[in-house]
Design a protein around this motif. Sequence first.
Motif, PDB file in Angstrom:
ATOM      1  N   ILE A   1       1.551   5.391  -3.581  1.00 34.91           N
ATOM      2  CA  ILE A   1       0.576   5.092  -4.633  1.00 34.91           C
ATOM      3  C   ILE A   1      -0.835   5.516  -4.250  1.00 34.91           C
ATOM      4  CG2 ILE A   1       0.216   2.706  -3.866  1.00 34.91           C
ATOM      5  CD1 ILE A   1      -0.011   2.096  -6.964  1.00 34.91           C
ATOM      6  N   ASN A   2      -1.271   5.233  -3.009  1.00 38.56           N
ATOM      7  CA  ASN A   2      -2.610   5.641  -2.596  1.00 38.56           C
ATOM      8  C   ASN A   2      -2.704   7.162  -2.562  1.00 38.56           C
ATOM      9  OD1 ASN A   2      -3.297   2.981  -2.244  1.00 38.56           O
ATOM     10  ND2 ASN A   2      -2.576   2.935  -0.138  1.00 38.56           N
ATOM     11  N   HIS A   3      -1.653   7.782  -2.045  1.00 40.37           N
ATOM     12  CA  HIS A   3      -1.566   9.234  -1.936  1.00 40.37           C
ATOM     13  C   HIS A   3      -1.677   9.872  -3.319  1.00 40.37           C
ATOM     14  CE1 HIS A   3      -0.287  12.990  -0.162  1.00 40.37           C
ATOM     15  NE2 HIS A   3       0.716  13.077  -0.999  1.00 40.37           N
ATOM     16  N   ASN A   4      -0.935   9.339  -4.283  1.00 41.04           N
ATOM     17  CA  ASN A   4      -0.946   9.891  -5.637  1.00 41.04           C
ATOM     18  C   ASN A   4      -2.281   9.660  -6.331  1.00 41.04           C
ATOM     19  OD1 ASN A   4       1.636  10.898  -5.524  1.00 41.04           O
ATOM     20  ND2 ASN A   4       2.585   9.047  -6.332  1.00 41.04           N
ATOM     21  N   ASN A   5      -2.899   8.496  -6.081  1.00 39.53           N
ATOM     22  CA  ASN A   5      -4.207   8.235  -6.679  1.00 39.53           C
ATOM     23  C   ASN A   5      -5.252   9.220  -6.174  1.00 39.53           C
ATOM     24  OD1 ASN A   5      -3.347   6.159  -8.242  1.00 39.53           O
ATOM     25  ND2 ASN A   5      -4.009   4.528  -6.867  1.00 39.53           N
ATOM     26  N   ILE A   6      -5.176   9.552  -4.889  1.00 40.76           N
ATOM     27  CA  ILE A   6      -6.097  10.538  -4.318  1.00 40.76           C
ATOM     28  C   ILE A   6      -5.892  11.882  -5.009  1.00 40.76           C
ATOM     29  CG2 ILE A   6      -6.642  11.850  -2.233  1.00 40.76           C
ATOM     30  CD1 ILE A   6      -5.904   9.332  -0.646  1.00 40.76           C
ATOM     31  N   ILE A   7      -4.623  12.281  -5.155  1.00 44.80           N
ATOM     32  CA  ILE A   7      -4.307  13.560  -5.794  1.00 44.80           C
ATOM     33  C   ILE A   7      -4.836  13.582  -7.226  1.00 44.80           C
ATOM     34  CG2 ILE A   7      -2.427  15.022  -6.635  1.00 44.80           C
ATOM     35  CD1 ILE A   7      -0.810  14.015  -4.214  1.00 44.80           C
ATOM     36  N   LYS A   8      -4.575  12.515  -7.986  1.00 48.73           N
ATOM     37  CA  LYS A   8      -5.005  12.466  -9.381  1.00 48.73           C
ATOM     38  C   LYS A   8      -6.526  12.531  -9.489  1.00 48.73           C
ATOM     39  CE  LYS A   8      -1.009   9.851 -11.076  1.00 48.73           C
ATOM     40  NZ  LYS A   8      -0.560   8.531 -11.577  1.00 48.73           N
TER      41      LYS A   8
ATOM     42  N   ILE B   1      -3.686  -9.968   3.648  1.00 47.94           N
ATOM     43  CA  ILE B   1      -4.060  -9.314   2.390  1.00 47.94           C
ATOM     44  C   ILE B   1      -5.199  -8.346   2.670  1.00 47.94           C
ATOM     45  CG2 ILE B   1      -4.920  -9.627   0.044  1.00 47.94           C
ATOM     46  CD1 ILE B   1      -3.779 -12.465   0.081  1.00 47.94           C
ATOM     47  N   ASN B   2      -4.931  -7.054   2.561  1.00 50.57           N
ATOM     48  CA  ASN B   2      -5.997  -6.068   2.656  1.00 50.57           C
ATOM     49  C   ASN B   2      -6.522  -5.850   1.247  1.00 50.57           C
ATOM     50  OD1 ASN B   2      -7.566  -3.603   2.930  1.00 50.57           O
ATOM     51  ND2 ASN B   2      -6.659  -3.478   4.973  1.00 50.57           N
ATOM     52  N   ILE B   3      -7.585  -6.557   0.937  1.00 49.04           N
ATOM     53  CA  ILE B   3      -8.046  -6.682  -0.440  1.00 49.04           C
ATOM     54  C   ILE B   3      -8.704  -5.412  -0.974  1.00 49.04           C
ATOM     55  CG2 ILE B   3     -10.316  -7.606   0.166  1.00 49.04           C
ATOM     56  CD1 ILE B   3      -9.963  -9.643  -2.118  1.00 49.04           C
ATOM     57  N   GLY B   4      -9.117  -4.518  -0.073  1.00 50.37           N
ATOM     58  CA  GLY B   4      -9.740  -3.267  -0.493  1.00 50.37           C
ATOM     59  C   GLY B   4     -10.524  -2.640   0.643  1.00 50.37           C
ATOM     60  N   LEU B   5     -11.016  -1.437   0.442  1.00 51.11           N
ATOM     61  CA  LEU B   5     -11.604  -0.672   1.541  1.00 51.11           C
ATOM     62  C   LEU B   5     -13.122  -0.501   1.459  1.00 51.11           C
ATOM     63  CD1 LEU B   5      -8.844   2.063   1.926  1.00 51.11           C
ATOM     64  CD2 LEU B   5      -9.056  -0.140   3.089  1.00 51.11           C
TER      65      LEU B   5
ATOM     66  N   ARG C   1     -16.074   3.906  -0.126  1.00 51.64           N
ATOM     67  CA  ARG C   1     -14.692   3.659  -0.570  1.00 51.64           C
ATOM     68  C   ARG C   1     -14.694   2.748  -1.797  1.00 51.64           C
ATOM     69  NH1 ARG C   1     -10.937   5.125   3.544  1.00 51.64           N
ATOM     70  NH2 ARG C   1      -9.400   4.916   1.877  1.00 51.64           N
ATOM     71  N   ARG C   2     -13.777   2.992  -2.718  1.00 54.88           N
ATOM     72  CA  ARG C   2     -13.748   2.229  -3.966  1.00 54.88           C
ATOM     73  C   ARG C   2     -12.427   1.501  -4.204  1.00 54.88           C
ATOM     74  NH1 ARG C   2     -18.138   2.439  -3.167  1.00 54.88           N
ATOM     75  NH2 ARG C   2     -19.866   3.430  -4.307  1.00 54.88           N
ATOM     76  N   GLU C   3     -11.466   1.650  -3.296  1.00 51.64           N
ATOM     77  CA  GLU C   3     -10.188   0.984  -3.475  1.00 51.64           C
ATOM     78  C   GLU C   3     -10.388  -0.539  -3.449  1.00 51.64           C
ATOM     79  OE1 GLU C   3     -10.951   3.300  -1.270  1.00 51.64           O
ATOM     80  OE2 GLU C   3      -9.280   4.667  -0.855  1.00 51.64           O
ATOM     81  N   THR C   4      -9.813  -1.229  -4.432  1.00 53.46           N
ATOM     82  CA  THR C   4      -9.964  -2.684  -4.496  1.00 53.46           C
ATOM     83  C   THR C   4      -8.789  -3.302  -5.244  1.00 53.46           C
ATOM     84  OG1 THR C   4     -11.551  -4.461  -4.970  1.00 53.46           O
ATOM     85  CG2 THR C   4     -11.268  -2.767  -6.675  1.00 53.46           C
ATOM     86  N   MET C   5      -8.525  -4.565  -4.980  1.00 58.80           N
ATOM     87  CA  MET C   5      -7.378  -5.262  -5.566  1.00 58.80           C
ATOM     88  C   MET C   5      -7.680  -5.705  -6.994  1.00 58.80           C
ATOM     89  SD  MET C   5      -5.275  -8.545  -4.015  1.00 58.80           S
ATOM     90  CE  MET C   5      -4.425  -7.534  -2.798  1.00 58.80           C
TER      91      MET C   5
ATOM     92  N   MET D   1     -16.902  -8.412  -0.426  1.00 57.82           N
ATOM     93  CA  MET D   1     -17.472  -7.497  -1.426  1.00 57.82           C
ATOM     94  C   MET D   1     -16.545  -7.272  -2.607  1.00 57.82           C
ATOM     95  SD  MET D   1     -19.234  -4.572   0.995  1.00 57.82           S
ATOM     96  CE  MET D   1     -20.099  -3.758  -0.364  1.00 57.82           C
ATOM     97  N   HIS D   2     -15.318  -7.776  -2.531  1.00 65.39           N
ATOM     98  CA  HIS D   2     -14.308  -7.460  -3.540  1.00 65.39           C
ATOM     99  C   HIS D   2     -14.173  -8.584  -4.567  1.00 65.39           C
ATOM    100  CE1 HIS D   2     -12.866  -3.746  -1.618  1.00 65.39           C
ATOM    101  NE2 HIS D   2     -13.368  -4.329  -0.542  1.00 65.39           N
ATOM    102  N   GLN D   3     -13.966  -8.185  -5.811  1.00 63.38           N
ATOM    103  CA  GLN D   3     -14.002  -9.109  -6.938  1.00 63.38           C
ATOM    104  C   GLN D   3     -12.984 -10.241  -6.820  1.00 63.38           C
ATOM    105  OE1 GLN D   3     -13.610  -7.166 -10.717  1.00 63.38           O
ATOM    106  NE2 GLN D   3     -14.044  -8.996 -11.903  1.00 63.38           N
ATOM    107  N   GLN D   4     -11.825  -9.971  -6.247  1.00 63.10           N
ATOM    108  CA  GLN D   4     -10.768 -10.987  -6.189  1.00 63.10           C
ATOM    109  C   GLN D   4     -10.883 -11.906  -4.978  1.00 63.10           C
ATOM    110  OE1 GLN D   4      -8.896 -11.291  -8.854  1.00 63.10           O
ATOM    111  NE2 GLN D   4      -9.888  -9.462  -9.681  1.00 63.10           N
TER     112      GLN D   4
END
Length: 391
Positions: free
Chosen positions: A14-21, A97-101, A118-122, A152-155
């Motif tokens: 999923i992370n790999h595909n999101n990067i590609i997209k 829980i790695n909530i985001g980067l 980095r913008r990845e977040t739960m 820093m993450h919303q959740q």
Amino acid sequence: MLRKVTYLLINTKINHNNIIKSRISYNKSINDDLGNDKKKTGRKLRFSKEAIEERLKRKKDKRSVEGVDVKPFQLSIKEQIKELFPLKRNKVEIVGINIGLTCNLSCEHCHVESSPTRRETMSELVAQRTIDLVKNTPTVHTIDITGGAPEMHQQFKYLVKEMSALNKTVIDRCNLTILLEKGFEDIPKFLSENNVTVIASMPCYSADNVNKQRGDKVFDRSIEALQILNSHGYGIKDNLPLNLVYNPIGFSLSPNQKSLEKQYKHELKKNFDIEFNNLYCFNNMPIKRFADQLRKENKLYDYMKLLQDNFNPSKVGNIMCKNSITIDHAGGVYDCDFNFALEIPSGMNKKHGVSIFELESFNNLNNSPISTGKHCYACTAGEGFSCQGAI
């Protein structure tokens, strides 16, 4: 029994595909404006899904330590601790829980390469499903939230409140400096009101070593943050544990944890009137930024050999993956946070990985195989380490 929810299935790509997209989307407007010439054709090929996928694979393979000439980790287990081969999980007691980067720092030892860019977040959906699974798994007693800077993450606050309401021990892996950033001044009060255990990164009690590893002026800001936490009762009141994390500067193993803890307590109390409960010693994991540094200095093989030569069989039964799992921001399930960083699928399904939306409870992962790699030697070298230091 796994419950398939196909429209929410999240596999290890999923992370790999999101990067590609995202890269394809970013370059689409450029491609559309180039006209029907050779330049357009070449650019389209360069930014095709296949081309991006191949470049990412080459980059991942280049940074892998699997090609380093040391013995496979599982082979060491087989030769020295046959009763633990192949390595399997006992029961799930700790959910990481790695909530985001996203992070306000960009530390050279960070194994997930967090940074302010980095913008990845739960999402709320993933957070809620994680809470539901914890409710369905009575053996889980600890929720260990990390990032990035998790605050820093919303959740973050939502997870803390809900997990605390379930009477779980909640840990915040805090980089300390975030407590001084604008908009986060309320975090110490929030943490204390919810009885959150704070585990804070503090790789040394001297400014030079901390600033070298984590950035300019980070030491002074960390000291100020520790004093703020003390003012809220952390490290002083029994219900507000404050634990610090040490990891070596560069090419060495962690020293004796108890001896170093005494030095930390003496120096921090004498110089800054700071109190804390425990010091946790971690070996540096030979992945991502630290592995890049070792390659640059031509020391990767030497460090991997150091880890293998100091393999301690007595530590294997207590490494973190034996009783814990990691959930990433997208809902993927990994055997540890380091495997998440390396995109190594859970041993329960090495081909496609595992998603929280496939599980009825975390008990589904009990007695499941654990995916390992040569980086795992870091967890068993010398005194070894788990989520809470030497083992």
